[in-house]
Write a protein that holds these residues in place. Structure first.
Motif, mmCIF file in Angstrom:
data_model
loop_
_atom_site.group_PDB
_atom_site.id
_atom_site.type_symbol
_atom_site.label_atom_id
_atom_site.label_comp_id
_atom_site.label_asym_id
_atom_site.label_seq_id
_atom_site.Cartn_x
_atom_site.Cartn_y
_atom_site.Cartn_z
ATOM 1 N N GLN A 96 -13.245 13.835 -1.098
ATOM 2 C CA GLN A 96 -13.963 12.728 -0.486
ATOM 3 C C GLN A 96 -13.132 11.460 -0.589
ATOM 4 O OE1 GLN A 96 -16.627 12.635 1.208
ATOM 5 N NE2 GLN A 96 -17.452 14.684 0.910
ATOM 6 N N PRO A 97 -13.133 10.626 0.479
ATOM 7 C CA PRO A 97 -12.300 9.417 0.475
ATOM 8 C C PRO A 97 -12.739 8.414 -0.567
ATOM 9 C CG PRO A 97 -13.841 9.384 2.296
ATOM 10 C CD PRO A 97 -13.927 10.755 1.683
ATOM 11 N N VAL A 98 -11.805 7.614 -1.006
ATOM 12 C CA VAL A 98 -12.124 6.532 -1.927
ATOM 13 C C VAL A 98 -13.068 5.568 -1.229
ATOM 14 C CG1 VAL A 98 -11.177 4.604 -3.237
ATOM 15 C CG2 VAL A 98 -9.907 6.744 -3.080
ATOM 16 N N ALA A 99 -14.131 5.200 -1.875
ATOM 17 C CA ALA A 99 -15.133 4.353 -1.244
ATOM 18 C C ALA A 99 -14.602 2.949 -1.038
ATOM 19 C CB ALA A 99 -16.399 4.315 -2.109
ATOM 20 N N HIS A 100 -15.410 2.156 -0.344
ATOM 21 C CA HIS A 100 -15.045 0.793 0.014
ATOM 22 C C HIS A 100 -14.819 -0.091 -1.203
ATOM 23 C CE1 HIS A 100 -19.285 1.644 -0.199
ATOM 24 N NE2 HIS A 100 -19.455 0.452 -0.671
ATOM 25 N N HIS A 101 -15.383 0.300 -2.358
ATOM 26 C CA HIS A 101 -15.174 -0.492 -3.568
ATOM 27 C C HIS A 101 -14.196 0.218 -4.513
ATOM 28 C CE1 HIS A 101 -18.578 2.222 -4.251
ATOM 29 N NE2 HIS A 101 -18.225 2.242 -5.514
ATOM 30 N N GLY A 102 -13.330 1.054 -3.927
ATOM 31 C CA GLY A 102 -12.375 1.810 -4.723
ATOM 32 C C GLY A 102 -11.228 0.958 -5.209
ATOM 33 N N ALA A 103 -10.227 1.626 -5.746
ATOM 34 C CA ALA A 103 -9.139 0.917 -6.418
ATOM 35 C C ALA A 103 -8.215 0.201 -5.447
ATOM 36 C CB ALA A 103 -8.346 1.907 -7.272
ATOM 37 N N LEU A 104 -8.021 0.740 -4.251
ATOM 38 C CA LEU A 104 -7.042 0.172 -3.338
ATOM 39 C C LEU A 104 -7.599 -1.019 -2.564
ATOM 40 C CD1 LEU A 104 -5.399 3.362 -1.768
ATOM 41 C CD2 LEU A 104 -4.601 1.997 -3.694
ATOM 42 N N THR A 105 -6.791 -2.042 -2.410
ATOM 43 C CA THR A 105 -7.143 -3.155 -1.539
ATOM 44 C C THR A 105 -6.802 -2.792 -0.104
ATOM 45 O OG1 THR A 105 -4.964 -4.200 -1.704
ATOM 46 C CG2 THR A 105 -6.590 -4.768 -3.401
ATOM 47 N N ASN A 106 -7.254 -3.605 0.839
ATOM 48 C CA ASN A 106 -6.922 -3.346 2.244
ATOM 49 C C ASN A 106 -5.418 -3.379 2.464
ATOM 50 O OD1 ASN A 106 -9.621 -3.097 2.961
ATOM 51 N ND2 ASN A 106 -9.834 -5.284 3.406
ATOM 52 N N GLN A 107 -4.743 -4.309 1.813
ATOM 53 C CA GLN A 107 -3.290 -4.411 1.965
ATOM 54 C C GLN A 107 -2.591 -3.177 1.400
ATOM 55 O OE1 GLN A 107 -5.282 -6.793 0.731
ATOM 56 N NE2 GLN A 107 -5.143 -8.369 2.314
ATOM 57 N N GLU A 108 -3.099 -2.662 0.284
ATOM 58 C CA GLU A 108 -2.502 -1.465 -0.307
ATOM 59 C C GLU A 108 -2.742 -0.237 0.570
ATOM 60 O OE1 GLU A 108 -2.817 -2.710 -5.044
ATOM 61 O OE2 GLU A 108 -4.492 -1.714 -4.036
ATOM 62 N N LYS A 109 -3.905 -0.166 1.192
ATOM 63 C CA LYS A 109 -4.190 0.947 2.104
ATOM 64 C C LYS A 109 -3.252 0.902 3.302
ATOM 65 C CE LYS A 109 -9.079 1.276 0.898
ATOM 66 N NZ LYS A 109 -10.467 1.083 1.377
ATOM 67 N N THR A 110 -3.030 -0.309 3.838
ATOM 68 C CA THR A 110 -2.121 -0.455 4.970
ATOM 69 C C THR A 110 -0.712 -0.025 4.584
ATOM 70 O OG1 THR A 110 -3.427 -2.259 5.915
ATOM 71 C CG2 THR A 110 -1.136 -2.087 6.618
ATOM 72 N N ALA A 111 -0.275 -0.442 3.402
ATOM 73 C CA ALA A 111 1.055 -0.059 2.942
ATOM 74 C C ALA A 111 1.163 1.451 2.761
ATOM 75 C CB ALA A 111 1.368 -0.775 1.624
ATOM 76 N N LEU A 112 0.101 2.083 2.273
ATOM 77 C CA LEU A 112 0.103 3.531 2.102
ATOM 78 C C LEU A 112 0.176 4.235 3.455
ATOM 79 C CD1 LEU A 112 -0.202 6.032 0.290
ATOM 80 C CD2 LEU A 112 -2.682 5.756 0.465
ATOM 81 N N GLU A 113 -0.566 3.728 4.440
ATOM 82 C CA GLU A 113 -0.548 4.341 5.769
ATOM 83 C C GLU A 113 0.833 4.267 6.411
ATOM 84 O OE1 GLU A 113 -5.146 3.946 7.369
ATOM 85 O OE2 GLU A 113 -3.645 2.494 8.041
ATOM 86 N N GLU A 114 1.567 3.222 6.091
ATOM 87 C CA GLU A 114 2.910 3.084 6.659
ATOM 88 C C GLU A 114 3.871 4.146 6.159
ATOM 89 O OE1 GLU A 114 3.905 -0.915 5.713
ATOM 90 O OE2 GLU A 114 2.752 -1.782 7.379
ATOM 91 N N THR A 115 3.519 4.825 5.071
ATOM 92 C CA THR A 115 4.358 5.909 4.546
ATOM 93 C C THR A 115 3.938 7.274 5.097
ATOM 94 O OG1 THR A 115 2.963 6.378 2.600
ATOM 95 C CG2 THR A 115 4.578 4.589 2.401
ATOM 96 N N MET A 116 2.857 7.313 5.864
ATOM 97 C CA MET A 116 2.313 8.568 6.377
ATOM 98 C C MET A 116 2.668 8.741 7.849
ATOM 99 S SD MET A 116 -1.471 7.925 4.676
ATOM 100 C CE MET A 116 -2.250 9.311 5.529
ATOM 101 N N SER A 117 2.590 9.965 8.321
ATOM 102 C CA SER A 117 2.725 10.181 9.757
ATOM 103 C C SER A 117 1.473 9.634 10.428
ATOM 104 C CB SER A 117 2.873 11.673 10.069
ATOM 105 O OG SER A 117 1.631 12.348 9.904
ATOM 106 N N TRP A 118 1.612 9.243 11.701
ATOM 107 C CA TRP A 118 0.460 8.643 12.383
ATOM 108 C C TRP A 118 -0.654 9.661 12.578
ATOM 109 C CZ3 TRP A 118 -2.070 8.297 17.340
ATOM 110 C CH2 TRP A 118 -2.867 7.147 17.468
#
Length: 397
Positions: A96-118
């Motif tokens: 299950q995905p990390v909820a909206h109050h999880g550890a990652l900030t929006n900026q950290e999620k964006t940075a993580l997505e940049e390391t993934m395939s689209w």
């Protein structure tokens, strides 16, 4: 918590043992004579009755532990089919995905997505959305009912027949730029840059809501559908800045006057007359208390406009990753040689310095109220509150 006690384990072991005995008995019977056939039938009946009793008791134990039966699962599937909503399979609890109050900030999620395939990014976003849809039955609308009885709800859906493309626009999420792009696809302009200002909001843009039900159904089934979303708090701030700090007289004289009257102690006559000078705290108080049905589309919750659990979007794009998402969407739609995503430089409400300069003026009660108003947008589209705001909403978890 112990979900399986010794009694349940014992029952399961006995069940397996009896099944094995039944199998051996059947093998023995095939190689023996017909003598004692009535005794075998009697033993088989006894085995069957015992196994049925064990199965019922095991099922009862599973239900008492919070599990579900095959009949439950079948009823869920039937209910989903009757609702007219397609569901992706639910993820197992560990995924299950990390909820909206999880550890990652929006900026950290964006940075993580940049390391993934689209493709992986899109798969993750859609899994988050559908996992929330499965938990929010009020969002699971019957699309057949919508299309045949309430097609006006499809007003944000713009389409291009030539390119088999559908875009669901949301105000304050680059909608002006995307409308400009669709006007180019229509042939009304040669370039996106040629569409100036309010001309992008051309009433001739084709909308699903203007079509007959069969035509709507065909396009929703066969065209590529995409949606742009944005951090709810950034979008609310963007709406405030464009309508109340940049001299928009229509909003000032209408909603501005009502906000000042309702939320400003002892307002002066000039403010009540003109509606000018609405503060961000006053606007936040209004958003906190407003009913979504009565809210303007520039800050109305996204989930109230786009049917996120009814329409199966092929792509979910985010303003924060607009360039990456647009490049891939346009390429896969085969129109990247015709249009491009014109990123706005004027509205920077999601910039940290601008965002903080406004939200730092709000207190816990404002933030709790705003989160409650936009909670489903946070969850559906996997956005998080800034870290310093989380204790105000979730406590010190």
């Amino acid at each position: 918590m112990k979900l399986i006690n010794a009694r349940k384990v014992f029952l399961l072991v006995i069940g397996i043992y009896l099944l094995a005995c039944g199998f051996l008995l059947q093998r023995s019977r095939l190689s023996s004579s017909n003598e004692g056939h009535s005794d075998d039938l009697q033993r088989n009946s006894l085995h069957a009755a015992l196994l049925e009793t064990l199965a019922e008791e095991v099922e009862e134990n599973l239900l008492s532990a919070g599990g579900s039966t095959l009949d439950d699962e079948h009823e869920k599937k039937v209910a989903e089919m009757d609702s007219g909503v397609d569901h992706e399979p639910a993820m197992p609890p560990a995924q299950q995905p990390v909820a909206h109050h999880g550890a990652l900030t929006n900026q950290e999620k964006t940075a993580l997505e940049e390391t993934m395939s689209w493709d992986d990014v899109q798969a993750a976003r859609k899994k988050v959305l559908w996992s929330v849809c499965q938990k929010q039955p009020e969002l699971n609308v019957n699309m057949t009912w919508i299309i045949h009885e309430h097609k006006r709800w499809l007003w944000p859906f713009i389409y291009s027949d030539e390119h088999r493309l559908i875009y669901c626009y949301v105000s304050k999420i680059a909608s002006t730029n995307w409308k400009s792009a669709f006007l180019v696809l229509m042939g009304k302009y040669k370039r996106v840059e040629d569409v100036r200002g309010s001309r992008a909001h051309d009433p001739s843009l084709p909308k699903l809501s203007k079509l007959q039900p069969a035509e709507i159904e065909f396009r929703l089934k066969n065209y590529t559908k995409f949606l742009f979303v944005r951090d709810p708090l950034s979008r609310a701030l963007s709406g405030y800045r464009s309508k109340f700090t940049q001299g928009n007289r229509a909003f000032q004289k209408g909603l501005g006057k009502r906000i000042i009257k309702s939320y400003r102690p002892n307002p002066d006559p000039e403010a009540l007359k003109t509606g000018k000078g609405v503060t961000f705290a006053e606007f936040a108080s209004y958003l906190r208390d407003a009913k979504p049905a009565n809210m303007d589309g520039h800050w109305k919750p996204i989930h109230d406009m786009v049917l996120p659990c009814g329409v199966r979007f092929d792509y979910i794009a985010k303003l924060e990753t607009g360039q990456m998402d647009s490049k891939n969407i346009l390429k896969r739609a085969g129109v990247d040689h015709l249009i491009y995503f014109k990123e706005s430089k004027r509205n920077v409400s999601h910039d940290n310095s601008v965002f903080n300069s406004f939200y730092d003026k709000l207190g816990p009660e404002h933030i709790k109220g705003l989160y409650k108003q936009y909670e489903l947008d946070f969850k559906l589209f996997d956005y998080s509150l800034p870290e310093h705001m989380r204790p105000w909403v979730f406590g010190n978890k």
